[in-house]
Design an enzyme around this catalytic site. Sequence first.
Site: not given
Length: 159
Positions: A46, A48, A76, A79
């Site tokens: 992701h 992040e 999420c 993260c």
Amino acid sequence: MRRAMALAEQAEQEGEVPVGAVLVKDGHIIAEGWNQSIGQHDATAHAEIQTLRKAGQELENYRLLDTTLYVTLEPCPMCAGALLHSRVKRVVYGAPDLKAGAAGTVLNLFDSQASYHYAVIESGLLVDECRTQLQAFFKRRRKEIKAQRDLNTAAQEKR
């Protein structure tokens, strides 16, 4: 946040969900990233996480004290956990994630009693622009999937 949105565009150009992130320390960008889960075949890639990995290398420390993360979509749970572990001081996100948001929309890991570190969370920076970017992507993606399905159906009917 505008830089994060440009990185989200990079993700979209690579066929990824358009999410971008930028980590700032003392007014300077120290790392940035965008979603790369599909291309890297890695569920953890992701925006992040990509940013945190680069920042750790840049600072030679996994603890990213006194930093601010700007991200186009609410983190999420994965993260959020990584942001807590890395000790990011402040998280600023654009659009809320109505399905998996872990910074207050669905749940709030940053405010949990189980958290050993707390981050300041700010939501809604350029929310309309961030939301529009994501919605346009998913609208286009649904249209492409429908067109492919229609094409497959037509091919089957010819047989």
